[in-house]
Write an enzyme that holds these catalytic residues in place. Structure first.
Site, PDB file in Angstrom:
ATOM      1  N   HIS A  24      28.805  21.276  35.162  1.00 33.23           N
ATOM      2  CA  HIS A  24      30.087  20.559  35.076  1.00 33.23           C
ATOM      3  C   HIS A  24      30.546  19.969  36.407  1.00 33.23           C
ATOM      4  CE1 HIS A  24      30.008  22.207  31.188  1.00 33.23           C
ATOM      5  NE2 HIS A  24      31.287  22.403  30.981  1.00 33.23           N
ATOM      6  N   HIS A  79      33.574  20.398  20.197  1.00 34.18           N
ATOM      7  CA  HIS A  79      34.114  20.259  21.561  1.00 34.18           C
ATOM      8  C   HIS A  79      33.651  18.927  22.127  1.00 34.18           C
ATOM      9  CE1 HIS A  79      35.468  21.133  25.503  1.00 34.18           C
ATOM     10  NE2 HIS A  79      34.452  21.838  25.958  1.00 34.18           N
ATOM     11  N   GLU A  81      33.843  17.974  25.477  1.00 32.16           N
ATOM     12  CA  GLU A  81      33.364  17.878  26.861  1.00 32.16           C
ATOM     13  C   GLU A  81      31.940  17.325  26.796  1.00 32.16           C
ATOM     14  OE1 GLU A  81      33.988  21.251  29.451  1.00 32.16           O
ATOM     15  OE2 GLU A  81      33.755  19.932  31.187  1.00 32.16           O
ATOM     16  N   ASP A  83      29.080  17.718  28.006  1.00 32.13           N
ATOM     17  CA  ASP A  83      27.830  18.469  27.840  1.00 32.13           C
ATOM     18  C   ASP A  83      27.523  18.673  26.352  1.00 32.13           C
ATOM     19  OD1 ASP A  83      30.145  20.065  28.044  1.00 32.13           O
ATOM     20  OD2 ASP A  83      29.012  21.873  28.480  1.00 32.13           O
ATOM     21  N   HIS A 146      37.218  25.735  25.681  1.00 29.29           N
ATOM     22  CA  HIS A 146      37.821  25.767  26.990  1.00 29.29           C
ATOM     23  C   HIS A 146      38.646  24.514  27.305  1.00 29.29           C
ATOM     24  CE1 HIS A 146      35.404  23.519  30.272  1.00 29.29           C
ATOM     25  NE2 HIS A 146      36.345  24.035  30.983  1.00 29.29           N
ATOM     26  N   ASP A 165      32.109  26.847  23.576  1.00 29.65           N
ATOM     27  CA  ASP A 165      31.928  27.392  24.933  1.00 29.65           C
ATOM     28  C   ASP A 165      32.070  28.914  24.997  1.00 29.65           C
ATOM     29  OD1 ASP A 165      31.369  25.088  26.373  1.00 29.65           O
ATOM     30  OD2 ASP A 165      33.469  24.618  26.714  1.00 29.65           O
ATOM     31  N   TYR A 193      29.876  33.206  33.806  1.00 31.54           N
ATOM     32  CA  TYR A 193      30.342  32.023  33.070  1.00 31.54           C
ATOM     33  C   TYR A 193      31.848  32.151  32.802  1.00 31.54           C
ATOM     34  CZ  TYR A 193      30.577  28.601  29.255  1.00 31.54           C
ATOM     35  OH  TYR A 193      30.909  27.542  28.458  1.00 31.54           O
ATOM     36  N   HIS A 226      26.145  27.579  24.806  1.00 33.41           N
ATOM     37  CA  HIS A 226      25.343  27.713  26.027  1.00 33.41           C
ATOM     38  C   HIS A 226      24.649  29.069  26.022  1.00 33.41           C
ATOM     39  CE1 HIS A 226      27.149  24.172  27.856  1.00 33.41           C
ATOM     40  NE2 HIS A 226      28.345  24.652  27.596  1.00 33.41           N
TER      41      HIS A 226
HETATM   42 FE1  FEO Z   1      33.716  22.844  27.911  1.00 32.55          FE
HETATM   43 FE2  FEO Z   1      30.301  23.468  27.454  1.00 32.55          FE
HETATM   44  O1  FEO Z   1      31.860  22.463  27.825  1.00 32.55           O
END
Ligand code: FEO
Length: 402
Positions: A24, A79, A81, A83, A146, A165, A193, A226
């Site tokens: 990130h 989500h 974001e 990624d 998140h 996340d 994490y 993840h």
């Molecule tokens: Fe909030 Fe894995 O991104």
């Protein structure tokens, strides 16, 4: 890595990012990471989550092992974001989905990232269900876990919870499940994490865990986006219990001394404080900001009952490496800790006041006195530092009750 069938008719089709070291743009990910995504084959074919833009070709390859992209009916975007959504435009183009499911906040965020006016977006409320044939998708908003748009997708018929996340770890592996690797390592990486990504939102984590409990969801597979996935009652409980501990920010009888130094005076003070902490019955770790990445420092802060900062005065301020670390740590809102500070100076000596202001802004319980010394700590100053270490150890033990 090739797809893995995680449940009958449900495939992991994510991507392993072996060489990601800067997660990130701010957090160290020494072991790489993964972007997990799932393809559910039912009367409707559903792709749950996507991957970052750079991983598109591997992602399409994995999907192609299961079906043609254009055969996918629904997309679920848990989500936004990047990624998890960096390749979304390309995926929408390839799949031409009948529906794209997002949370209410997801609907708003989507428009700020993509030109999606003609996309078939379906905003779903928390708790809403969608039948896809033999199976059901049930969605839960998990705001700030998140980002504001996050949600979980639960498949009750499979007892499978896809948690975006939450419960993630940055670890690129050929294995997909926690029971295939060293669980102690999973716990360490899950804590790292959490400390570096999720910690500021700990009150939301507590609420999310309470809601999961109230809903009585039966989960035998917990799939973060993840790292490795948790299967079986024991491993699912392992993850939930870990998050419950993290969210309460429980700390151990240990301290971390974070310092920077020019000519080793502040370093010598750090060392004397460390001796006092150790003799006071607590574990201690010294971390120079030059030798340690701010993510690794934060991971240590997260577990520690005390955080002690030391810097020389430099140009009426503190050293820039220390300012970087303080900025990073303050933003991650560590709680339930004691703090102390120290430093050396040549003439003006602002360091200790500046550090004290940072620690107070972080709402740490201060252990006094802060110690500063001109140029070189002599025997008496080092004795004061040692005694400060003893006081810090006492304050930690009072806080933890251990
Ligand atoms: Fe909030 Fe894995 O991104």
């Amino acid at each position: 890595m090739r797809p893995v069938e995680v449940k009958n008719g449900i495939h992991w089709v994510g991507v392993v990012d072996w060489n990601c070291r800067n997660f990130h743009g701010y957090a160290r990910s020494a072991m790489g990471t993964t972007y997990n995504a799932f393809l559910v084959e039912d009367e409707k074919k559903v792709l749950i989550d996507t991957v970052k833009a750079e991983s598109l070709s591997q992602f399409l390859c994995n999907i192609a092992h299961i079906c043609k992209p254009e055969e996918i009916d629904y997309l679920v975007v848990n989500h936004l974001e990047l990624d998890h959504s960096g390749c979304l435009e390309k995926i929408v183009e390839k799949v031409n989905p009948e529906k794209i499911f997002v949370s209410p906040m997801g609907g708003k965020v989507l428009k700020t990232f993509f030109d999606c006016e003609d996309w078939p977006i379906h905003v779903i409320k928390s708790g809403e269900e969608v039948s896809i044939g033999k199976r059901t998708l049930r969605f839960f908003e998990t705001r700030m876990l998140h980002w504001p748009d996050n949600m979980f997708t639960y498949i009750p018929e499979e007892k499978m919870l896809i948690s975006s996340d939450a419960f993630g770890q940055n670890w690129a592996t050929s294995e997909r499940f926690v029971d295939e690797v060293d669980k102690g390592r999973v716990e360490r990486l899950m804590a790292e994490y959490y400390a570096n990504i999720v910690n500021p939102y700990s009150p939301k984590v507590i609420k999310t865990l309470e809601s999961l409990d109230e809903l009585g969801l039966d989960v035998d597979m917990l799939c973060p986006d993840h790292g490795l996935m948790f299967r079986g009652e024991e491993d699912v409980k392992f993850a939930l219990d870990a998050y419950s501990r993290y969210a309460r920010q429980e700390c151990e009888n240990k301290a971390v001394i974070v310092y920077d130094t020019m000519w080793h005076s502040t370093e010598r003070m750090a060392s004397a404080i460390a001796s006092g902490i150790a003799d006071g019955g607590c574990s201690v770790r010294l971390m120079s900001v030059k030798a340690n990445h701010h993510s690794d420092i934060m991971s240590e802060v997260f577990k520690s009952g005390a955080v002690v900062f030391g810097s020389p005065t430099h140009n009426n301020g503190i050293l820039p490496g220390m300012a970087d670390v303080l900025t990073y740590i303050k933003g991650l809102r560590p709680q339930n800790k004691v703090g102390a500070c120290f430093g050396s100076f040549g003439w003006s000596g602002e360091c200790v006041n500046i550090l004290t202001d940072w620690l107070k802004a972080m709402k740490l319980d201060m252990v006094e006195p802060a110690i500063k010394v001109r140029n070189r700590p002599d025997h008496d100053t080092l004795k004061e530092c040692y005694e400060l270490g003893l006081s810090i150890a006492k304050a930690i033990r009072e806080k933890t009750g251990k």
